[in-house]
Design a protein around this motif. Structure first.
Motif, PDB file in Angstrom:
ATOM      1  N   LEU A   1       0.959  -1.112   0.005  1.00 30.87           N
ATOM      2  CA  LEU A   1       0.069   0.107   0.030  1.00 30.87           C
ATOM      3  C   LEU A   1       0.737   1.166  -0.030  1.00 30.87           C
ATOM      4  O   LEU A   1       0.607   2.293  -0.686  1.00 30.87           O
ATOM      5  CB  LEU A   1      -0.864   0.037   1.082  1.00 30.87           C
ATOM      6  N   THR A   2       2.050   1.218   0.879  1.00 31.47           N
ATOM      7  CA  THR A   2       2.864   2.434   0.913  1.00 31.47           C
ATOM      8  C   THR A   2       3.695   2.741  -0.403  1.00 31.47           C
ATOM      9  O   THR A   2       3.830   3.647  -0.779  1.00 31.47           O
ATOM     10  CB  THR A   2       3.713   2.118   2.083  1.00 31.47           C
ATOM     11  N   GLU A   3       4.326   1.462  -0.936  1.00 32.49           N
ATOM     12  CA  GLU A   3       5.051   1.709  -2.140  1.00 32.49           C
ATOM     13  C   GLU A   3       4.426   1.441  -3.553  1.00 32.49           C
ATOM     14  O   GLU A   3       4.874   2.150  -4.499  1.00 32.49           O
ATOM     15  CB  GLU A   3       6.176   0.553  -2.000  1.00 32.49           C
ATOM     16  N   ASP A   4       3.338   0.770  -3.663  1.00 33.86           N
ATOM     17  CA  ASP A   4       2.912   0.442  -4.971  1.00 33.86           C
ATOM     18  C   ASP A   4       1.399   1.198  -5.163  1.00 33.86           C
ATOM     19  O   ASP A   4       1.170   1.426  -6.525  1.00 33.86           O
ATOM     20  CB  ASP A   4       2.582  -1.046  -5.062  1.00 33.86           C
ATOM     21  N   LEU A   5       0.728   1.635  -4.103  1.00 32.91           N
ATOM     22  CA  LEU A   5      -0.615   1.951  -4.667  1.00 32.91           C
ATOM     23  C   LEU A   5      -0.622   3.122  -5.538  1.00 32.91           C
ATOM     24  O   LEU A   5      -1.283   3.536  -6.286  1.00 32.91           O
ATOM     25  CB  LEU A   5      -1.309   2.076  -3.363  1.00 32.91           C
ATOM     26  N   GLU A   6       0.228   4.366  -4.969  1.00 32.35           N
ATOM     27  CA  GLU A   6       0.514   5.668  -5.455  1.00 32.35           C
ATOM     28  C   GLU A   6       0.793   5.494  -7.109  1.00 32.35           C
ATOM     29  O   GLU A   6       0.277   6.308  -7.622  1.00 32.35           O
ATOM     30  CB  GLU A   6       1.181   6.589  -4.743  1.00 32.35           C
ATOM     31  N   VAL A   7       1.612   4.668  -7.315  1.00 34.15           N
ATOM     32  CA  VAL A   7       2.017   4.522  -8.553  1.00 34.15           C
ATOM     33  C   VAL A   7       0.940   3.706  -9.635  1.00 34.15           C
ATOM     34  O   VAL A   7       0.724   4.027 -10.919  1.00 34.15           O
ATOM     35  CB  VAL A   7       3.177   3.446  -8.687  1.00 34.15           C
ATOM     36  N   LEU A   8       0.302   2.908  -9.039  1.00 33.31           N
ATOM     37  CA  LEU A   8      -0.932   2.145  -9.886  1.00 33.31           C
ATOM     38  C   LEU A   8      -2.298   3.014  -9.804  1.00 33.31           C
ATOM     39  O   LEU A   8      -3.005   2.871 -10.545  1.00 33.31           O
ATOM     40  CB  LEU A   8      -1.077   0.842  -9.274  1.00 33.31           C
ATOM     41  N   ARG A   9      -2.447   3.888  -8.552  1.00 28.57           N
ATOM     42  CA  ARG A   9      -3.667   4.652  -8.643  1.00 28.57           C
ATOM     43  C   ARG A   9      -3.873   5.350  -9.603  1.00 28.57           C
ATOM     44  O   ARG A   9      -3.226   6.081 -10.417  1.00 28.57           O
ATOM     45  CB  ARG A   9      -3.535   5.506  -7.498  1.00 28.57           C
ATOM     46  N   LEU A  10      -5.246   5.436 -10.207  1.00 27.47           N
ATOM     47  CA  LEU A  10      -5.924   6.186 -11.132  1.00 27.47           C
ATOM     48  C   LEU A  10      -5.949   7.691 -10.914  1.00 27.47           C
ATOM     49  O   LEU A  10      -7.013   7.997 -10.006  1.00 27.47           O
ATOM     50  CB  LEU A  10      -6.946   5.829 -11.730  1.00 27.47           C
ATOM     51  N   PRO A  11      -5.171   8.767 -11.229  1.00 28.48           N
ATOM     52  CA  PRO A  11      -5.330  10.026 -10.654  1.00 28.48           C
ATOM     53  C   PRO A  11      -6.527  10.600 -11.222  1.00 28.48           C
ATOM     54  O   PRO A  11      -6.960  10.479 -12.302  1.00 28.48           O
ATOM     55  CB  PRO A  11      -4.119  10.667 -10.992  1.00 28.48           C
TER      56      PRO A  11
ATOM     57  N   ILE B   1      -8.642  -1.116 -15.745  1.00 31.16           N
ATOM     58  CA  ILE B   1      -8.938  -0.500 -14.486  1.00 31.16           C
ATOM     59  C   ILE B   1      -9.552  -1.185 -13.434  1.00 31.16           C
ATOM     60  O   ILE B   1     -10.798  -1.981 -13.713  1.00 31.16           O
ATOM     61  CB  ILE B   1     -10.053   0.960 -14.702  1.00 31.16           C
ATOM     62  N   GLY B   2      -9.240  -1.346 -12.210  1.00 36.47           N
ATOM     63  CA  GLY B   2      -9.738  -2.141 -11.058  1.00 36.47           C
ATOM     64  C   GLY B   2     -10.122  -1.284  -9.818  1.00 36.47           C
ATOM     65  O   GLY B   2      -9.394  -0.415  -9.612  1.00 36.47           O
ATOM     66  N   CYS B   3     -11.404  -1.394  -9.586  1.00 35.03           N
ATOM     67  CA  CYS B   3     -12.104  -0.577  -8.608  1.00 35.03           C
ATOM     68  C   CYS B   3     -12.459  -1.395  -7.500  1.00 35.03           C
ATOM     69  O   CYS B   3     -13.161  -2.506  -7.486  1.00 35.03           O
ATOM     70  CB  CYS B   3     -13.222   0.121  -9.183  1.00 35.03           C
ATOM     71  N   GLU B   4     -11.934  -1.161  -6.321  1.00 39.94           N
ATOM     72  CA  GLU B   4     -12.327  -1.615  -5.046  1.00 39.94           C
ATOM     73  C   GLU B   4     -12.031  -0.765  -3.613  1.00 39.94           C
ATOM     74  O   GLU B   4     -10.995  -0.045  -3.740  1.00 39.94           O
ATOM     75  CB  GLU B   4     -11.142  -2.801  -4.910  1.00 39.94           C
ATOM     76  N   PRO B   5     -13.166  -0.766  -2.784  1.00 38.52           N
ATOM     77  CA  PRO B   5     -12.924   0.275  -2.009  1.00 38.52           C
ATOM     78  C   PRO B   5     -12.367  -0.428  -0.886  1.00 38.52           C
ATOM     79  O   PRO B   5     -12.035   0.156   0.450  1.00 38.52           O
ATOM     80  CB  PRO B   5     -14.190   0.499  -1.570  1.00 38.52           C
ATOM     81  N   PHE B   6     -12.162  -1.738  -0.606  1.00 39.29           N
ATOM     82  CA  PHE B   6     -11.843  -2.725   0.465  1.00 39.29           C
ATOM     83  C   PHE B   6     -10.277  -2.683   0.713  1.00 39.29           C
ATOM     84  O   PHE B   6      -9.698  -3.460  -0.280  1.00 39.29           O
ATOM     85  CB  PHE B   6     -12.488  -3.875   0.529  1.00 39.29           C
ATOM     86  N   VAL B   7      -9.982  -2.174   1.767  1.00 37.64           N
ATOM     87  CA  VAL B   7      -8.272  -1.839   1.692  1.00 37.64           C
ATOM     88  C   VAL B   7      -7.696  -3.346   1.901  1.00 37.64           C
ATOM     89  O   VAL B   7      -6.599  -3.545   1.040  1.00 37.64           O
ATOM     90  CB  VAL B   7      -7.962  -1.074   3.028  1.00 37.64           C
TER      91      VAL B   7
ATOM     92  N   ASN C   1      -0.226  -2.708 -17.159  1.00 34.20           N
ATOM     93  CA  ASN C   1      -1.403  -2.301 -17.842  1.00 34.20           C
ATOM     94  C   ASN C   1      -2.543  -2.104 -16.891  1.00 34.20           C
ATOM     95  O   ASN C   1      -3.980  -2.464 -17.199  1.00 34.20           O
ATOM     96  CB  ASN C   1      -1.858  -3.195 -18.985  1.00 34.20           C
ATOM     97  N   VAL C   2      -2.357  -2.065 -15.931  1.00 30.67           N
ATOM     98  CA  VAL C   2      -3.498  -1.967 -14.740  1.00 30.67           C
ATOM     99  C   VAL C   2      -3.509  -0.691 -13.931  1.00 30.67           C
ATOM    100  O   VAL C   2      -2.250  -0.123 -13.725  1.00 30.67           O
ATOM    101  CB  VAL C   2      -3.327  -3.195 -13.783  1.00 30.67           C
ATOM    102  N   ALA C   3      -4.585  -0.069 -13.663  1.00 30.71           N
ATOM    103  CA  ALA C   3      -4.572   1.087 -12.940  1.00 30.71           C
ATOM    104  C   ALA C   3      -5.707   0.522 -11.850  1.00 30.71           C
ATOM    105  O   ALA C   3      -6.629   0.148 -12.009  1.00 30.71           O
ATOM    106  CB  ALA C   3      -5.149   2.525 -13.656  1.00 30.71           C
ATOM    107  N   ILE C   4      -5.611   1.173 -10.647  1.00 34.92           N
ATOM    108  CA  ILE C   4      -6.439   1.067  -9.257  1.00 34.92           C
ATOM    109  C   ILE C   4      -7.192   2.382  -9.170  1.00 34.92           C
ATOM    110  O   ILE C   4      -6.607   3.470  -8.813  1.00 34.92           O
ATOM    111  CB  ILE C   4      -5.530   0.540  -8.355  1.00 34.92           C
ATOM    112  N   HIS C   5      -8.347   2.156  -8.834  1.00 30.33           N
ATOM    113  CA  HIS C   5      -9.142   3.287  -8.111  1.00 30.33           C
ATOM    114  C   HIS C   5      -9.697   2.690  -6.890  1.00 30.33           C
ATOM    115  O   HIS C   5     -10.473   1.601  -6.513  1.00 30.33           O
ATOM    116  CB  HIS C   5     -10.422   3.701  -8.850  1.00 30.33           C
TER     117      HIS C   5
ATOM    118  N   ARG D   1     -18.647   4.824  -8.229  1.00 24.40           N
ATOM    119  CA  ARG D   1     -19.682   6.044  -8.666  1.00 24.40           C
ATOM    120  C   ARG D   1     -18.834   7.247  -8.850  1.00 24.40           C
ATOM    121  O   ARG D   1     -19.001   7.990  -9.820  1.00 24.40           O
ATOM    122  CB  ARG D   1     -20.701   6.369  -7.668  1.00 24.40           C
ATOM    123  N   ASP D   2     -17.573   7.651  -8.097  1.00 21.52           N
ATOM    124  CA  ASP D   2     -16.673   8.465  -8.463  1.00 21.52           C
ATOM    125  C   ASP D   2     -15.977   8.344  -9.750  1.00 21.52           C
ATOM    126  O   ASP D   2     -15.630   9.365 -10.141  1.00 21.52           O
ATOM    127  CB  ASP D   2     -15.798   8.592  -7.508  1.00 21.52           C
ATOM    128  N   LEU D   3     -15.681   7.200  -9.924  1.00 20.69           N
ATOM    129  CA  LEU D   3     -15.039   6.645 -11.227  1.00 20.69           C
ATOM    130  C   LEU D   3     -16.080   6.956 -12.554  1.00 20.69           C
ATOM    131  O   LEU D   3     -15.582   7.548 -13.528  1.00 20.69           O
ATOM    132  CB  LEU D   3     -14.423   5.315 -11.363  1.00 20.69           C
TER     133      LEU D   3
END
Length: 231
Positions: free
Chosen positions: A29-39, A88-94, A111-115, A120-122
């Motif tokens: 979560l610390t190292e990878d999420l920000e890289v893969l997160r869809l801004p 794009i993978g969307c998942e609210p569960f940490v 080839n993956v981005a995470i929200h 609904r925000d996406l």
């Protein structure tokens, strides 16, 4: 800039946290999420709700979406099978996000981005006709009748999804809950989709997830439904 008072109020009923994360999962979560997160999805980042530039993110690939990817088994599987598309993978569960990040790190896919939040925000910021395939695998069943309005297969979710789907886009739904099948068959076609397949046999490129294995162990029978966006 958009008035913050115009931020939509959306109740969210699912869990966002579960058991204490392992040290490795915290690292992901610390190292990878920000890289893969869809801004540009959150209201804070994009208060005027400008459409995302998916071509810039995925290099012009076709874009697929998985809504609620759980532990990421199916998301990572599809990313590996189809490097020619962007997912794009969307998942609210940490906890699920952390599990998926670990799998993605091992797969080394690009080839993956995470929200990590509410789909609904996406939907707010997806361009029209941006998606060519969508997966809804074992969504929260909300079994009590008074909670059926919380299910994904309601107009609140389906209409913005339909707007974001290209004509001919495929929507796949997998569930082990007969009443969810009933509601899916009732609600999805009026939102702009044609049913093209309803079977007890999964798709040829399907990978069984841990949720499905739990359902099978408990004697529930999966249904696999395929819809195509009209137009």
């Amino acid at each position: 800039m958009t008035d913050p008072a115009l931020r939509p109020h959306r109740n969210f009923y699912g869990r966002t946290h579960g058991k204490t994360l392992r040290r490795s999962q915290k690292t992901y979560l610390t190292e990878d999420l920000e890289v893969l997160r869809l801004p540009g999805v959150t209201f804070d980042e994009n208060p005027d709700r400008h459409p995302l530039d998916l071509a810039a993110r995925f290099g012009g690939r076709l874009v697929w979406l998985e809504i609620g990817f759980g532990g990421g088994e199916h998301l990572v599987h599809m990313a590996g099978l189809h490097p020619e598309v962007g997912l794009i993978g969307c998942e609210p569960f940490v906890n699920g996000i952390a599990m998926a990040l670990g799998k993605l790190r091992a797969a080394e896919g690009g080839n993956v981005a995470i929200h990590p939040g509410d789909v609904r925000d996406l939907f707010d910021v997806l361009p029209d006709a941006a998606l060519s395939k969508v997966f809804l695998n074992y969504p929260d069943p909300w079994p009590k009748a008074r909670h059926h309005r919380r299910r994904f297969v309601t107009p609140e979710y389906l209409l913005p999804l339909a707007r974001a789907c290209a004509p001919g886009a495929e929507l796949r739904v997998a569930t082990d809950i007969p009443d969810y099948v009933r509601q899916t068959l009732e609600e999805v076609p009026p939102a702009g989709f044609d049913l093209i397949r309803h079977s007890g046999e999964p798709w040829a490129d399907w990978i069984s997830t841990r949720y499905e294995q739990k359902a099978l162990r408990e004697g529930r029978v999966p249904d696999y439904l395929t819809f195509r966006r009209c137009g």
